[in-house]
Design an enzyme around this catalytic site. Structure first.
Site, mmCIF file in Angstrom:
data_model
loop_
_atom_site.group_PDB
_atom_site.id
_atom_site.type_symbol
_atom_site.label_atom_id
_atom_site.label_comp_id
_atom_site.label_asym_id
_atom_site.label_seq_id
_atom_site.Cartn_x
_atom_site.Cartn_y
_atom_site.Cartn_z
ATOM 1 N N TYR A 99 11.621 32.080 2.102
ATOM 2 C CA TYR A 99 10.358 32.751 2.574
ATOM 3 C C TYR A 99 10.167 33.317 3.954
ATOM 4 O O TYR A 99 10.729 32.763 4.751
ATOM 5 C CB TYR A 99 9.180 31.788 1.938
ATOM 6 C CG TYR A 99 8.819 31.582 0.565
ATOM 7 C CD1 TYR A 99 8.288 32.838 -0.064
ATOM 8 C CD2 TYR A 99 8.920 30.309 0.126
ATOM 9 C CE1 TYR A 99 7.956 32.743 -1.508
ATOM 10 C CE2 TYR A 99 8.714 30.063 -1.337
ATOM 11 C CZ TYR A 99 8.145 31.250 -2.029
ATOM 12 O OH TYR A 99 7.819 31.139 -3.587
ATOM 13 N N LYS A 120 0.901 -1.338 0.088
ATOM 14 C CA LYS A 120 -0.092 -0.049 0.017
ATOM 15 C C LYS A 120 0.911 1.196 0.240
ATOM 16 O O LYS A 120 2.059 1.208 0.399
ATOM 17 C CB LYS A 120 -0.748 0.034 1.169
ATOM 18 C CG LYS A 120 0.068 0.055 2.434
ATOM 19 C CD LYS A 120 -1.051 -0.040 3.840
ATOM 20 C CE LYS A 120 -0.384 0.223 5.001
ATOM 21 N NZ LYS A 120 -1.051 0.421 6.195
#
Length: 812
Positions: free
Chosen positions: A706, A482
């Site tokens: 940023y 998975k």
């Protein structure tokens, strides 16, 4: 070529059927390339019986067999009945080895065997015609199969030998019988099979009983003390290397620069200087084994320098990648020979669904493919494949492969590439390193992001076998694929697991299962979480649902009955304490009643999930197991042939009393275990790398990234790398929390992590655009990155998105 009578005489066997001539020995019915000249050796192991695949081999056209169970003697085939098939194979290989007098190098040790073998091969290929172990064929089966590749056209053999318990090396020593022995290092691998480290060293050292020369590190005290005590009084040449003055090769000085190590050493009374690539301490040790071996072989100093340059050519061991010209591209940069081609074709079969294989042989001036035996082997290996040769081909190759398409150059091939390469076929590219094969590889590869994740499939199979060794032979294995196979790529991993005969696969959602079916995976797949509208998709793709509530149980039965289905396989989950998905144990009587009242479904398995099997205190897990035991007892009274399972990866290694009928292997398959001591047995599967995009100087007082929150207190050199939080790199790693590894040093992230980029501090190193950057690998572990992120390894692995291209390699 062997006759069956010759083989029977060697292994004291009895022939049933006519005498035949054979050339190839195989132990896997999926690896048959020339059936008329192949003999299938049926081996019995702890978890398999090769006799059960005799019919498969017959269907492929094989008519000769070595067996140790007489009840399989049937039909018109020829059989050699022996006491033990593995012993017979080893005896045949031992006899074959002793028909050749050229030197053989035998390599053992816990780590580095394959790396040293490949360094030697790349260095010596211009001086010798070398036969070597394919990949990491160093086991009780792999060694004899490797030795059987020896031929009169070779003049040097290089073989690995690996063991996992006492009593194994003496058998391998009789087969390899090396003239020159190399003991690389000793580590924790297979410690569980030995009483202590000394017993393991002495067992490995048995490989060198008849060797004339023994090479090892003088600075490894455990190896040095045991080997000198064992062989120091014999007439063997002890060719140790190290910093100790009396070493055969005494390292006087090692000076490191950005890209190289300059080494001054003394051997044979002469002082030499040489340069090797700068890398890890393991890399340095591997090069010292190479240099010492070159001196033993009598290579002069000037030529050693030239040969080291050849050893630095990058090796690619069966790397699988995407291509726009077919179903997949497998690359093996190495000798063009039959064993290499056969191995590549086998791996392609395990990796991708295809409608045939195109083998591209990239030759160049000096490629050693021109002797008759090698050409015959190449032709036989390519028997069922389309073959393309690029370069000045040997005439005999055209005669042996009638449909061979040949081109003198990459440019000539490129003009016809679309008409030659069938998009429904897989591609195998084989050839010695040269600028032309690198250019061809670049042409064939799908262009991708500069950031790549590499999945070591050999390590994944190693981890699978580590867990298999912990469970009874009859216990089945369900592998979790998975979440993109924990970041490793579900289709490729699933195909490999299917090839290695895992019993079940598990995915989280139906669309993951559909992806596997579309990729050619046809084994049972359990789906952990599916909604009622998705039941039709499950049935269309033969996916087996996990039913975790009375509602899902009744709803799926309704779906099956409405579609007139009978005996559809399902798995029922009970909640024994985690309180996530699962039926309450108090509802067991209702579950039994519902299932017994319908013929539309078949109860395949019943399970529960441990939520603290990696905790120091196992009391909660034991309580869950006790609750599950009660459920199991009730269900066994009502249903036959139901598989019961509760163990996950940590449970397999820590709670063997609850193995039951099946175990579920998750993150352990990918190299991680919460059990720190047990983790030493596993190999990391995933590595994550990128490159520097730009390097710039930023002055004190300026900000980086940023928000402007990171203000430089001093001038810094900043490297920008093309990976950010959209690539799975957590923002928590920014502002000095996490690091990458560049040019031998850890470099901290600086400023905030951006979406597609991030910045690192390279002030203390010399770095350039294009330099490699390690995010996870030999120097920054998965666990280290997870700790820096304040999370668990599961999250790190599953956060790397599919937009980062996966490359798949097979090496040791």
């Amino acid at each position: 070529m062997w006759t069956l009578k010759e083989i029977a005489d060697i292994c004291d066997g009895q022939i049933h059927g006519g005498d035949r001539s054979v050339e190839f020995f195989v132990t896997d019915s999926r690896r048959i390339h020339n059936p008329q000249r192949t003999i299938f050796v049926a081996l019995k192991g702890e978890r398999h019986d090769g006799h059960l695949f005799i019919e498969n081999a017959k269907n492929s056209g094989v008519a000769s067999f070595i067996i140790d169970d007489s009840k399989f003697i049937k039909g018109e085939s020829s059989f050699i009945l022996v006491k033990n098939s593995l012993d017979a194979l080893q005896a045949i290989a031992s006899r074959h080895r002793h028909t050749f007098n050229y030197p053989v190098i035998g390599i053992t040790g816990s780590y580095g065997k394959t790396v040293v073998k490949d360094l030697l091969t790349r260095s010596l290929k211009s001086l010798y015609h070398i036969v070597k172990s394919p990949r990491s064929y160093n086991s009780q089966t792999g060694v004899p199969l490797s030795i059987l590749d020896m031929g009169p056209e070779h003049d040097l053999g290089i073989f690995e030998a690996g063991i996992s318990k006492p009593g194994e090396m003496a058998k391998l020593a009789r087969i390899i019988n090396p003239n020159i022995g190399i003991f690389t290092t000793i580590g924790q691998a297979h410690d569980e099979g030995f009483a202590d480290r000394q017993e393991k060293i002495l067992e490995k050292a048995l490989l060198f009983e008849n060797s004339e020369v023994l090479i090892f590190s003088r600075d490894n005290e455990d190896i040095h003390s045991n080997l000198t005590r064992l062989y120091g009084h014999t007439d063997k040449l002890i060719a140790d290397w190290g910093y100790v003055n009396d070493s055969f090769l005494h390292i006087i000085e090692k000076t490191e620069s950005r890209s190289t190590n300059s080494i001054t050493y003394c051997t044979g009374g002469k002082i030499h200087s040489i340069e090797i690539p700068n890398g890890s301490e393991y890399d340095f040790e591997n090069y010292m084994f190479l240099i010492t071996t070159l001196h033993i072989l009598g290579v002069d100093q000037k030529e050693i320098g030239e040969l080291l340059d050849k050893s630095n050519q990058p090796a690619v061991h069966l790397e699988f990648t995407r291509t726009n010209y077919g179903k997949g591209l497998l690359v093996d940069i190495g000798p063009i020979d039959g064993p290499s081609i056969r191995t590549g074709i086998e791996q392609l079969k395990s990796l991708v669904e295809h409608q045939g294989i195109t083998v591209i042989l990239s030759g160049h001036e000096g490629s050693p493919v021109a002797n008759d035996r090698r050409i015959r082997e190449i032709a036989q290996a390519c028997l069922d494949s389309q073959v393309v040769y690029i370069g000045a081909r040997p005439k005999a190759l055209s005669e042996s492969i009638p449909n061979l398409r040949s081109f003198l150059s990459n440019e000539e091939f490129d003009e016809s590439i679309h008409s030659i390469l069938d998009p429904q076929k897989a591609i195998l590219l084989v050839g010695e390193w040269s600028p032309s094969i690198i250019a061809l590889l670049s042409r064939l590869q799908e262009k991708s992001h500069q950031t790549t994740v590499t999945i070591n499939m050999t390590s994944l199979v190693h981890n699978l076998n580590v867990y298999r060794a912990l469970i009874p032979e009859e216990t089945k294995v369900m592998a979790m694929v998975k979440a993109f196979a924990y970041g490793s790529g579900e289709a490729e991993v699933a195909k490999l697991l299917q090839y290695h005969k895992v019993d079940y696969l598990t995915v989280a959602y139906p669309d993951e299962g559909v992806t596997l079916r579309n990729g050619g995976v046809d084994m049972p797949i359990m789906v952990m979480n599916s909604s009622i509208p998705e039941y039709e998709v499950l049935v269309e793709n033969e996916l087996e649902p996990e039913l975790y509530s009375l509602l899902t149980l009744e709803a799926f039965i309704d779906h099956c009955e409405q579609n007139s289905l009978k005996g559809y396989p399902v798995h029922v989950k009970f909640d024994t304490g985690m309180h996530r998905l699962g039926i309450d144990p108090t509802d067991i009587d209702r579950v039994i009643q519902i299932i017994k009242n319908t013929e539309s479904i078949k109860l395949v398995s019943v399970f529960s999930h441990l939520f603290s099997s990696d905790s120091a205190d196992l009391s909660l897990s034991i309580s869950q197991i006790n609750r599950f035991e009660k459920l199991k007892a009730s269900l066994e009274k009502e249903f036959d042939d139901v598989l019961f399972h509760i163990l996950n990866s940590s449970g397999i290694s820590r709670l063997p009393q609850a193995t039951y009928d099946l175990v579920r292997l998750g993150i352990g398959l990918y190299g991680y275990s919460g059990d720190i001591e047990f983790r030493k047995n596993l190999l990391p599967v995933l590595s994550w790398n990128t490159v520097i995009s730009q390097v710039k100087k930023v002055k004190a007082g300026e900000t980086v990234g940023y928000g402007g929150a990171f203000v430089l207190k001093e001038d810094k050199m900043i490297a920008v790398i093309p990976v950010g939080y959209a690539d799975g790199l957590s923002r928590k790693l920014g502002n000095g929390v996490g690091s990458v590894y560049i040019d031998g040093s850890k470099c901290s992230f600086i400023g905030n992590i951006c979406m597609d980029m991030s910045m690192v501090d390279v002030t203390d190193i010399s770095s350039l655009p294009g330099d490699k950057v390690e995010l996870i690998g030999d120097n920054i572990s998965l666990e280290e990155m997870a700790a820096s992120m304040g999370t668990i390894p599961y999250e790190v692995l599953t956060s790397i998105p599919p937009r980062i291209k996966r490359h798949y390699i097979f090496n040791g």
